[in-house]
Design a protein around this motif. Sequence first.
Motif, PDB file in Angstrom:
ATOM      1  N   LEU A 245     -11.160 -11.464  -1.036  1.00 60.20           N
ATOM      2  CA  LEU A 245     -11.627 -10.122  -0.703  1.00 60.20           C
ATOM      3  C   LEU A 245     -12.082  -9.458  -1.990  1.00 60.20           C
ATOM      4  O   LEU A 245     -11.342  -9.427  -2.978  1.00 60.20           O
ATOM      5  CB  LEU A 245     -10.513  -9.296  -0.061  1.00 60.20           C
ATOM      6  N   LEU A 246     -13.304  -8.920  -1.981  1.00 61.02           N
ATOM      7  CA  LEU A 246     -13.849  -8.209  -3.131  1.00 61.02           C
ATOM      8  C   LEU A 246     -14.039  -6.745  -2.761  1.00 61.02           C
ATOM      9  O   LEU A 246     -14.719  -6.429  -1.786  1.00 61.02           O
ATOM     10  CB  LEU A 246     -15.212  -8.787  -3.543  1.00 61.02           C
ATOM     11  N   THR A 247     -13.425  -5.848  -3.518  1.00 59.64           N
ATOM     12  CA  THR A 247     -13.686  -4.422  -3.390  1.00 59.64           C
ATOM     13  C   THR A 247     -13.847  -3.860  -4.798  1.00 59.64           C
ATOM     14  O   THR A 247     -13.524  -4.524  -5.787  1.00 59.64           O
ATOM     15  CB  THR A 247     -12.546  -3.671  -2.668  1.00 59.64           C
ATOM     16  N   HIS A 248     -14.350  -2.633  -4.882  1.00 55.50           N
ATOM     17  CA  HIS A 248     -14.378  -1.985  -6.195  1.00 55.50           C
ATOM     18  C   HIS A 248     -13.088  -1.208  -6.420  1.00 55.50           C
ATOM     19  O   HIS A 248     -12.516  -1.234  -7.504  1.00 55.50           O
ATOM     20  CB  HIS A 248     -15.588  -1.063  -6.317  1.00 55.50           C
ATOM     21  N   VAL A 249     -12.618  -0.541  -5.398  1.00 54.54           N
ATOM     22  CA  VAL A 249     -11.408   0.270  -5.509  1.00 54.54           C
ATOM     23  C   VAL A 249     -10.164  -0.610  -5.409  1.00 54.54           C
ATOM     24  O   VAL A 249     -10.149  -1.598  -4.675  1.00 54.54           O
ATOM     25  CB  VAL A 249     -11.389   1.349  -4.399  1.00 54.54           C
ATOM     26  N   PRO A 250      -9.097  -0.280  -6.144  1.00 54.19           N
ATOM     27  CA  PRO A 250      -7.834  -1.004  -5.980  1.00 54.19           C
ATOM     28  C   PRO A 250      -7.113  -0.560  -4.709  1.00 54.19           C
ATOM     29  O   PRO A 250      -7.357   0.535  -4.189  1.00 54.19           O
ATOM     30  CB  PRO A 250      -7.011  -0.586  -7.213  1.00 54.19           C
ATOM     31  N   PRO A 251      -6.192  -1.375  -4.226  1.00 51.20           N
ATOM     32  CA  PRO A 251      -5.273  -0.894  -3.195  1.00 51.20           C
ATOM     33  C   PRO A 251      -4.239   0.025  -3.851  1.00 51.20           C
ATOM     34  O   PRO A 251      -3.933  -0.121  -5.039  1.00 51.20           O
ATOM     35  CB  PRO A 251      -4.627  -2.177  -2.670  1.00 51.20           C
ATOM     36  N   TYR A 252      -3.729   0.952  -3.092  1.00 44.53           N
ATOM     37  CA  TYR A 252      -2.761   1.907  -3.640  1.00 44.53           C
ATOM     38  C   TYR A 252      -1.537   1.192  -4.210  1.00 44.53           C
ATOM     39  O   TYR A 252      -1.000   0.267  -3.599  1.00 44.53           O
ATOM     40  CB  TYR A 252      -2.309   2.874  -2.546  1.00 44.53           C
ATOM     41  N   SER A 253      -1.133   1.605  -5.400  1.00 41.65           N
ATOM     42  CA  SER A 253       0.085   1.178  -6.098  1.00 41.65           C
ATOM     43  C   SER A 253      -0.054  -0.160  -6.808  1.00 41.65           C
ATOM     44  O   SER A 253       0.889  -0.602  -7.464  1.00 41.65           O
ATOM     45  CB  SER A 253       1.300   1.134  -5.152  1.00 41.65           C
ATOM     46  N   ILE A 254      -1.207  -0.805  -6.721  1.00 36.29           N
ATOM     47  CA  ILE A 254      -1.391  -2.085  -7.411  1.00 36.29           C
ATOM     48  C   ILE A 254      -2.494  -1.930  -8.452  1.00 36.29           C
ATOM     49  O   ILE A 254      -3.671  -1.837  -8.127  1.00 36.29           O
ATOM     50  CB  ILE A 254      -1.735  -3.215  -6.420  1.00 36.29           C
ATOM     51  N   ARG A 255      -2.088  -1.816  -9.710  1.00 38.43           N
ATOM     52  CA  ARG A 255      -3.021  -1.700 -10.833  1.00 38.43           C
ATOM     53  C   ARG A 255      -4.061  -0.604 -10.600  1.00 38.43           C
ATOM     54  O   ARG A 255      -5.265  -0.823 -10.751  1.00 38.43           O
ATOM     55  CB  ARG A 255      -3.665  -3.056 -11.126  1.00 38.43           C
ATOM     56  N   ASP A 256      -3.566   0.573 -10.248  1.00 37.39           N
ATOM     57  CA  ASP A 256      -4.454   1.690  -9.911  1.00 37.39           C
ATOM     58  C   ASP A 256      -4.077   2.977 -10.633  1.00 37.39           C
ATOM     59  O   ASP A 256      -4.531   4.053 -10.260  1.00 37.39           O
ATOM     60  CB  ASP A 256      -4.426   1.938  -8.400  1.00 37.39           C
ATOM     61  N   TYR A 257      -3.249   2.887 -11.680  1.00 35.76           N
ATOM     62  CA  TYR A 257      -2.710   4.096 -12.316  1.00 35.76           C
ATOM     63  C   TYR A 257      -3.709   4.713 -13.286  1.00 35.76           C
ATOM     64  O   TYR A 257      -4.284   4.033 -14.134  1.00 35.76           O
ATOM     65  CB  TYR A 257      -1.415   3.763 -13.051  1.00 35.76           C
ATOM     66  N   ASN A 258      -3.913   6.017 -13.154  1.00 42.18           N
ATOM     67  CA  ASN A 258      -4.764   6.775 -14.067  1.00 42.18           C
ATOM     68  C   ASN A 258      -3.858   7.534 -15.028  1.00 42.18           C
ATOM     69  O   ASN A 258      -3.210   8.510 -14.644  1.00 42.18           O
ATOM     70  CB  ASN A 258      -5.652   7.743 -13.282  1.00 42.18           C
TER      71      ASN A 258
END
Length: 265
Positions: A170-183
């Motif tokens: 599966l290719l997306t640009h956005v991460p799934p929540y809580s997996i390598r998505d911290y700003n």
Amino acid sequence: MVPLNSIQNSGSGTENEPFIVYRNPRMIGKENKHLRFVCMSDTHNDIDKIHIPHGDVFIHCGDAVNHRTSSRDIVRFNDFVGQLSHKYKIFISGNHCVCLNPKRPDKSQKLLTNMIYLQDQLIDIEGVGIYGSPWRPKRGCFYRAEAFGYDSKHIREDKWSKIPDGIDFLLTHVPPYSIRDYNSSTEEQLGCPDLLDEIVTRIRPRIHLFGHMHSCYGASSYKSEDNRILEGDQFQTDSNDILFVNLAIHQGMSYAKSTVIDYYY
């Protein structure tokens, strides 16, 4: 059921130590077909400064350009990718790719002549199923790099629910929540909760590739047996875990490495 204490760790995603992933872990040690995937995201006009190992499939998960100059730079990106030796080259858009019209993926494909452009589409590469979707929850009207932003109230029903289950990649640009998505600047997790829920409860790809959050480059695995997310650069080959990889290359004044995956099926 594959035991939790699997003893075989394999790979860190580099050219010399690629992630080794089996479609079916029970086939380890048996004769399998395999493809080498070389993957990246968020190169922002600097792809020519990055070492790209040879492989069978080249994947870019969006933001190859910067939004202010995207119309000019997407042409340069296409020309560069055309020089790569990989047999297959796959691209999905990112929020900086404002030159690509979400309503006309056919026009985007005509522009990107040297690669396969995926927008809510499943393709088969020598028996490997790959689905690409560029959308992400919309930030707001004042955010200029807002290509493929979508109403968060409807993104699951309109986009994520359309992703078929049982795919390989599966290719997306956005991460799934809580997996390598911290700003770190806002101290928020900016991944999509609906995407995470669809992935772990229904879609269950073997590998999910994404980018967008530059500071969270690297890999995590989702333990299907007890719903744990494990951070780190080791993936247990003999498991049914989902491998999640944030591919964001651009790290400000430096660059991360391409991620290399050997996929056996």
